[in-house]
Design an enzyme around this catalytic site. Structure first.
Site: not given
Ligand SMILES: O=C([O-])CC(=O)C(=O)O
Ligand SMILES: [Mg+2]
Length: 640
Positions: A188, A241, A259, A331-332, A354-355, A496
């Protein structure tokens, strides 16, 4: 054909076995699936059949083993498969693949390597294919950890872990569960970020589905190419992103894969129920477009209608294939799509960003816990964010909602305690016209201010949160300013991976003379300052999404509701012990994560029942115990 409790079955009707077991055996109470049916004499023909069954929800509970004396005429030996009919009769009732001997060793779902017992080696044609020694699962873990630790470079450790996942899935998950604090930074953040940047070069085997513009009009069929049929959680990205690293296009696949491995290890969702997806509409990353090893579509990103149509086809194909209870985690995605997708599909699908939502819930939990150290209620604090994107505005909205619930003050008012700085400075009313819609609720009355440090000095926040994706932006001056008007400044550097963190743990503690209550999105090692050791927490959505998803699944929830995020925050904050507080920690250690996830799942499920959004009836009495009983265990099953 063979018979069980008076009912006859043929090779390809093994699904009936599980129904029969569910109905007739007192030893089987939860919904069960047949995972293996093998003749124990190892030859087609007469013999006894041993049937392995386990909890249909999450492959949990020690598998129940039943010996069934029967006549096998069709050669039901070495047949492995899973019955997906227990849950949803509309899905193909039985899929089977035959594995024995060499192919069994090459099948990551069933391979046990040197842990195959003598009997299994006889029954499954493994003699000679393995060296003579038989070792335990625990010794395999020890051996694997030994070899992983020999690699100094985190990316090599990452690749070793991915190889293991492809070789022996249960060993991979046992390793991850037993060594979660050590391995989380590998599978991760931060290492997964580097893996995505280099994904084109390290790509070996597909670990998820790639759905590109080339698949337009065929997504329904593409989903059918995935070997697993009973999917419960999808994590999907379009790679625009990735963490704070920007547009990585198709190479964002590392994120859904990472994830989902946490969904299993931390939240107990069975691996076969998890589907990583990357939507490829191109990339605007020039370096990737010019990279001969790039694995994605070599074109600039499709936008507007073309983008919307592909996403729409995907969303509906998912529902058609897996039903309405499949959880889709976005996600992202870039800000401009993330908010719209959540709003668009939030009323028709079980979706979770999640974000926006996961990060919000984890930060709110940290703040609830931090109040134990700094005192006061949430609404007595003032918040300043650097970064007004998905994470920043998502967190802000959840804090405002919680303040409003606690005090009865309308949301429009509680929002006024929260300020934001974006790339153009403090978000103020005079900028309203030019602001994107998700920033508008945060435009308050104030003079324009350009620099973060000046905003800090003027607003005098008690809590400073970095969610900009831009590293090293909490400068010495910023942290020192926070420390001049706060006895214990709360500082969260959420971006991150580590390279994008707004400041390091060491900077936060030394610049605040050891007074900061600090948490970060990516992990930092403990810091020594003036002879004292400071351990900081990891305010990462990994605390929330696995348990949150488990709660949705065990209750059969059909929609996500904001109140579920609030109870997830409470559940996480409740898990911070006195001992943790004494060390200045506002998050519990990740080593307890499965227990934490079960608590989060129970609260989320209870809320789903309360809101009338749960479909799995009746509601279990003890939801924590139920959640725990549903969690996947990586223990080996015995194939007799
Ligand atoms: O993935 C991770 O560590 C946390 C997160 O969702 C991100 O930064 O987009
Ligand atoms: Mg994320």
């Amino acid at each position: 054909m063979f018979s069980l409790n008076g009912t006859s079955f043929t090779n390809n009707s093994l699904s009936g076995v599980s129904r029969c077991l569910t109905q007739s055996s007192r030893r089987v109470s939860a919904p069960m699936v047949v995972v293996a049916a093998v003749s124990s004499n190892g030859k087609p023909g007469d013999g006894s059949v041993s049937v392995l069954v386990e909890n249909a929800l999450t492959e949990s509970a020690a598998p129940v083993e039943m010996e069934v004396k029967s006549t096998v005429t069709g050669g039901v030996q070495d047949v492995y498969g899973e019955d997906s009919a227990t849950e949803d009769q509309s899905i193909t009732p039985w899929t089977l693949s035959v594995a024995s001997g060499f192919s069994l060793l090459r099948n990551p779902h069933y391979n046990k390597g040197l842990a195959f017992s003598e009997r299994e080696r006889d029954a499954h044609y493994l003699r000679g294919l393995l060296p003579p020694v038989v070792i335990s699962h625990d010794l395999q873990v020890k051996k694997m950890m030994n070899s992983i630790r020999k690699y100094d470079v985190p990316l090599q450790r990452y690749m070793a872990m991915m190889d293991l996942q492809e070789m022996n899935e249960r060993l991979f998950y046992k390793l991850l569960i037993d060594n979660v604090e050590e391995l989380l930074p590998i599978v991760y953040t931060p290492t997964v970020g580097e893996a995505c940047q280099k994904y084109g070069s390290i790509f070996r085997r597909p670990q998820g589905l790639f759905i590109s513009l080339k698949e337009k009009g065929k997504i329904h069929e593409v989903l059918k190419n995935w070997p697993e049929k009973k999917i419960q959680v999808i994590v999907v990205t379009d790679g625009e992103r990735i963490l704070g690293l920007g547009d990585l296009g198709c190479q964002g696949m590392g994120i859904p894969v990472g994830k989902l491995s946490l969904y299993t290890a931390l939240g107990g969702i069975r691996p076969s129920a998890c589907l990583p997806v990357t939507i490829d509409v191109g990339t605007n990353n020039e370096n990737l477009l010019n990279d001969e090893f790039y694995i994605g579509l070599r074109q600039r990103r499709a936008t507007g209608q073309e983008y919307a149509e592909l996403l729409d086809e995907f969303m509906y194909a998912v529902k058609q294939n897996y039903g309405e209870k499949v959880l889709i985690q976005f996600e992202d995605f870039a800000n401009h799509n993330a908010f719209d997708l959540l709003a668009k599909y939030g009323t028709s699908h079980l979706v979770f960003n999640d974000d926006i939502q996961g990060t919000a819930s984890v930060v709110l939990a940290g703040l609830m816990a931090a109040l134990n150290l700094v005192g006061g209620s949430l609404s007595e604090h003032t918040f300043l964010f650097l970064g007004a994107g998905e994470a920043g505005t998502g967190i802000a909205e959840l804090i405002a909602l919680e303040m409003s619930k606690q005090t009865g003050i309308p949301l429009e008012e509680t929002r006024k305690k929260i300020w934001m700085v974006d790339s153009k400075g403090l978000i103020v009313k005079s900028r309203m016209e030019m602001l994107q819609h998700f920033k508008r609720p945060w435009a308050h009355d104030h003079e324009p201010v350009q620099e973060l440090v000046n905003a800090v000095k003027s607003i005098k926040p008690t809590v400073l949160i970095g969610s900009s994706g831009a590293g090293r932006t909490f400068t010495k001056e910023v942290v020192q300013a926070m420390a001049t008007f706060n006895e214990k400044p709360i500082i969260f550097a959420l971006s991150n991976p580590t390279s994008q963190s707004e400041c390091t743990a060491e900077e936060a503690y030394s610049w605040s003379e050891g007074r900061a209550i600090f948490a970060s999105g990516s992990p930092f090692a403990p810091v020594e300052y003036n002879g004292k050791v400071y351990a900081s927490g990891q305010a990462n959505n990994a605390y929330i999404f696995p348990g949150f998803g488990l709660g949705l699944i065990i209750s059969g929830a059909i929609r996500v509701h904001d109140d579920m995020l609030l109870v997830a925050s409470e559940a996480l904050a409740e898990q911070v012990s006195q001992e943790n507080f004494e060390k200045g920690l506002i998050y519990p250690p990740f080593s307890n994560i499965r227990k934490i996830s079960a608590h989060i799942a129970a609260k989320v499920a209870a809320k789903a029942y309360e809101l009338g959004l749960a479909t799995r009836l009746p509601q279990p009495k003890d939801l924590v115990a139920y959640a725990e009983s549903c969690m996947y265990s990586p223990a080996y099953r015995s194939y007799r």
